[in-house]
Design a protein around this motif. Structure first.
Motif, PDB file in Angstrom:
ATOM      1  N   ASP A 189      -5.827   0.482   5.432  1.00 34.25           N
ATOM      2  CA  ASP A 189      -6.392   1.690   6.019  1.00 34.25           C
ATOM      3  C   ASP A 189      -5.860   2.954   5.362  1.00 34.25           C
ATOM      4  O   ASP A 189      -4.659   3.173   5.290  1.00 34.25           O
ATOM      5  CB  ASP A 189      -6.066   1.710   7.522  1.00 34.25           C
ATOM      6  N   LYS A 190      -6.786   3.767   4.838  1.00 36.99           N
ATOM      7  CA  LYS A 190      -6.477   5.076   4.237  1.00 36.99           C
ATOM      8  C   LYS A 190      -5.445   4.980   3.111  1.00 36.99           C
ATOM      9  O   LYS A 190      -4.696   5.931   2.849  1.00 36.99           O
ATOM     10  CB  LYS A 190      -5.991   6.064   5.305  1.00 36.99           C
ATOM     11  N   ALA A 191      -5.402   3.848   2.433  1.00 37.47           N
ATOM     12  CA  ALA A 191      -4.431   3.668   1.350  1.00 37.47           C
ATOM     13  C   ALA A 191      -4.869   4.431   0.098  1.00 37.47           C
ATOM     14  O   ALA A 191      -6.037   4.397  -0.284  1.00 37.47           O
ATOM     15  CB  ALA A 191      -4.273   2.190   1.023  1.00 37.47           C
ATOM     16  N   ASP A 192      -3.937   5.123  -0.533  1.00 42.20           N
ATOM     17  CA  ASP A 192      -4.200   5.781  -1.820  1.00 42.20           C
ATOM     18  C   ASP A 192      -4.023   4.807  -2.977  1.00 42.20           C
ATOM     19  O   ASP A 192      -4.669   4.940  -4.011  1.00 42.20           O
ATOM     20  CB  ASP A 192      -3.250   6.971  -2.015  1.00 42.20           C
ATOM     21  N   ILE A 239       0.837  -1.201   0.000  1.00 41.39           N
ATOM     22  CA  ILE A 239       0.000   0.000   0.000  1.00 41.39           C
ATOM     23  C   ILE A 239       0.874   1.253   0.000  1.00 41.39           C
ATOM     24  O   ILE A 239       2.016   1.246   0.484  1.00 41.39           O
ATOM     25  CB  ILE A 239      -0.974   0.017   1.202  1.00 41.39           C
ATOM     26  N   GLU A 240       0.323   2.304  -0.582  1.00 42.11           N
ATOM     27  CA  GLU A 240       0.958   3.618  -0.550  1.00 42.11           C
ATOM     28  C   GLU A 240      -0.062   4.623  -0.036  1.00 42.11           C
ATOM     29  O   GLU A 240      -1.236   4.575  -0.399  1.00 42.11           O
ATOM     30  CB  GLU A 240       1.438   4.027  -1.941  1.00 42.11           C
ATOM     31  N   ARG A 241       0.412   5.519   0.808  1.00 40.83           N
ATOM     32  CA  ARG A 241      -0.478   6.516   1.377  1.00 40.83           C
ATOM     33  C   ARG A 241       0.264   7.840   1.494  1.00 40.83           C
ATOM     34  O   ARG A 241       1.412   7.875   1.949  1.00 40.83           O
ATOM     35  CB  ARG A 241      -0.977   6.082   2.758  1.00 40.83           C
ATOM     36  N   THR A 242      -0.358   8.910   1.053  1.00 36.78           N
ATOM     37  CA  THR A 242       0.231  10.232   1.132  1.00 36.78           C
ATOM     38  C   THR A 242      -0.367  10.979   2.318  1.00 36.78           C
ATOM     39  O   THR A 242      -1.591  11.053   2.459  1.00 36.78           O
ATOM     40  CB  THR A 242      -0.025  11.031  -0.160  1.00 36.78           C
ATOM     41  N   GLN A 275       5.266  10.413   1.625  1.00 39.86           N
ATOM     42  CA  GLN A 275       4.762   9.167   1.066  1.00 39.86           C
ATOM     43  C   GLN A 275       5.079   8.015   2.022  1.00 39.86           C
ATOM     44  O   GLN A 275       6.236   7.775   2.354  1.00 39.86           O
ATOM     45  CB  GLN A 275       5.414   8.887  -0.288  1.00 39.86           C
ATOM     46  N   ARG A 290       4.699   3.894   2.907  1.00 39.91           N
ATOM     47  CA  ARG A 290       4.491   2.582   2.287  1.00 39.91           C
ATOM     48  C   ARG A 290       4.369   1.518   3.369  1.00 39.91           C
ATOM     49  O   ARG A 290       4.993   1.608   4.412  1.00 39.91           O
ATOM     50  CB  ARG A 290       5.646   2.230   1.338  1.00 39.91           C
TER      51      ARG A 290
END
Length: 406
Positions: free
Chosen positions: A144-147, A87-90, A120, A122
Motif C-alpha cells: 500500500d502506497k509504496a514508493d 517496501i519503502e514509502r516516503t 522514510q 520501511r
C-alpha cells in the motif's frame, strides 16, 4: 497354615490372581524389549507382509513421525516460490493544525513550518510467485502506497517490483518482477475442497525471520471479515491456528500436499493461535484482472447492517430504553443508510429489516453481502423489507463501491 489347608475357593482365587499378575509381567517385559525408533530391529517379515501395507497407508500425521515428514515435502514443493517483499514509502506530515491559528501566526509569522521534514518508512511482507514470468501474489496492505518495492527470492536474488494492480476490498495485489523468466511457481490448490481439521502450513517471513514455516490445522471456514474486525473488506476467511505474525502477510497457506489454499492476511491483536487467510479461489478469480492493471468492480447497496433474529428483535422491543422498534422477524437490520447511495435512492430507511433479495431469503448480513457481491454493476435488485407491520418491495440499482462502508 500350609497351602493344602487353605480352603479350595481361596486357593483357586489366588491362582487366578497369580496368573493375572504373571500376565502383566509378561506384557511389561514384552514392551520393554521392543526396539526403540532410534534402533530398529531387523524386519524378518517378507516384502508382501501386512506390515508393509500398513506402512504404505500411513496418514500424513503418521508420516510426520518419520525422518521426512509431509510438512518437509510440502515446503520443498513450494518453498523456492515464496518471496520476501520489502517496501519503502516516503511520507510528509503537516504540522499540528493549531499552529494555523491566527494567534500563533501573529506572533511567529512565517517562522512556523507548514510541513515537517519527510520521513522514510520501511515495511516487509511475504508473497509467492504464481507465474514463471515473474508474477507475485500478495496482500494489498503489504504494498500500500509504496514508493519502492523490492522482491527477494529464497536463493538470495533481489529484483525491483512493479505493482501491477491492487484491490483493497479483497486485500489482494499482484507485483511483477523481471527475472528472465523460468522462475519457480507455487502450485495453486482449491479452497473449495478444504475442510475443518485439515492440515494448514503457513510459510513466510514473520518479523523479518525469513523462510519460516509453522504448522496447524484449519480451525473454521467462511469466517466473515466483519467477525474478524475488517469492516472495510468483503471476504470470508479460512481461520487457522498455524502461527501467523506480522511479516507473514501475503505468504501462502498450504495443505498437506504443498498446494496453496489461502493467502495469510490478518491476525487479531487480542488473540493467540488465531490467524486468517484469503481463500485461494477468491484470489484466482481476480488475479488476472490485477495482472493487467485492471480495476476490480464491487457492487454495493450502501447500508450498514446487522444480522437480526426474531428473539433479538423481541428483546429490543421490550426494552423501554430502545431507540427504535423493529419487525420481529429473521433478517438483516438496516443500521444506517449511506447518503447518495443506491439504497438511499430506493427509499430504504433506518430500521428496515431486509428479508429477501430477488426472491431469495436472507437471514444474515454475510449472506446479503455475498448476494450483492455476486451481482452485476447497474443490476436492479428487488429487495423485500419489513418496515414495522408493513412489507415493502424496493428496487435497488447497484453501483460501484468506492469508499462506502458496505
Amino acid at each position: 497354615m500350609r497351602f493344602s489347608q487353605i480352603p479350595r475357593s481361596i486357593r483357586q482365587l489366588s491362582t487366578h490372581v497369580l496368573a493375572i499378575f504373571l500376565g502383566v509381567l509378561l506384557t511389561v517385559s514384552t514392551l520393554q524389549v521392543l526396539p526403540s525408533q532410534a534402533e530398529p530391529a531387523p524386519n524378518p517379515v517378507s516384502s508382501n507382509s501386512s506390515l508393509q501395507l500398513i506402512a504404505q497407508r500411513q496418514s500424513p500425521a503418521t508420516a510426520a513421525i518419520g525422518s521426512s515428514s509431509f510438512v518437509t515435502a510440502a515446503v520443498n514443493r513450494v518453498g523456492s516460490a515464496v518471496v520476501r517483499i520489502d517496501i519503502e514509502r516516503t511520507i510528509t506530515r503537516r504540522v499540528d493544525p493549531m499552529f494555523d491559528d491566527p494567534f500563533f501566526r501573529r506572533f511567529f509569522g512565517d517562522s512556523l513550518p507548514q510541513r515537517l521534514p519527510s520521513e522514510q518508512l520501511r515495511g516487509l511482507g511475504s508473497g509467492f510467485i504464481i507465474d514463471k514470468s515473474g508474477l507475485v501474489l500478495t496482500n494489498a496492505h503489504v504494498v500500500d502506497k509504496a514508493d519502492k518495492v523490492t522482491v527477494r527470492l529464497k536463493d538470495g536474488r533481489s529484483f525491483e517490483g512493479k505493482v501491477q494492480g491492487v484491490d483493497e476490498v479483497t486485500d489482494l495485489a499482484v507485483v511483477k518482477i523481471n527475472a528472465g523468466g523460468n522462475l519457480p511457481t507455487a502450485p495453486l490448490g482449491s479452497s473449495s475442497n478444504v475442510q475443518v481439521g485439515d492440515w494448514a502450513i503457513a510459510v513466510g517471513n514473520p518479523l523479518g525471520f525469513d523462510n519460516t514455516v509453522t504448522l496447524g490445522i484449519v480451525s473454521t471456514l467462511r469466517r466473515s471479515s466483519a467477525q474478524v474486525g475488517l469492516l472495510d473488506k468483503r471476504l470470508e476467511f479460512i481461520q487457522t491456528d498455524a502461527a501467523i505474525n506480522p511479516g507473514n502477510s501475503g505468504g501462502p497457506l498450504l495443505n498437506d500436499r504443498g498446494e496453496v489454499i489461502g493467502i495469510n492476511t490478518a491476525i487479531r491483536a487480542d488473540a493467540m493461535g488465531i490467524g486468517f487467510a484469503i481463500p485461494i479461489d477468491k484470489a484466482k478469480a481476480i488475479a488476472f484482472q490485477l495482472e493487467r492493471g485492471g480495476k476490480v468492480a464491487h457492487p454495493y447497496l450502501g447500508v450498514q447492517m446487522l444480522t437480526l433474529t426474531a428473539d433479538a428483535a423481541r428483546q429490543n422491543n421490550n426494552d423501554p430504553n430502545s431507540p427504535m422498534k423493529v419487525a420481529e422477524v429473521n433478517g438483516v437490520l438496516v443500521m444506517r443508510v449511506l447518503p447518495n447511495s443506491p439504497a438511499a435512492a430506493a427509499g430504504m430507511r433506518l430500521g428496515d429489516v431486509i428479508v429477501q433479495i430477488d426472491g431469495q431469503s436472507v437471514t444474515t448480513a454475510e449472506q446479503l453481502q455475498n448476494i450483492v457481491e455476486d451481482s452485476r454493476l447497474g443490476q436492479t435488485l428487488q429487495v423485500k423489507v419489513q418496515r414495522g407491520n408493513q412489507t415493502q418491495l424496493l428496487s435497488v440499482r447497484t453501483a460501484e463501491l468506492q469508499n462506502a462502508s458496505s
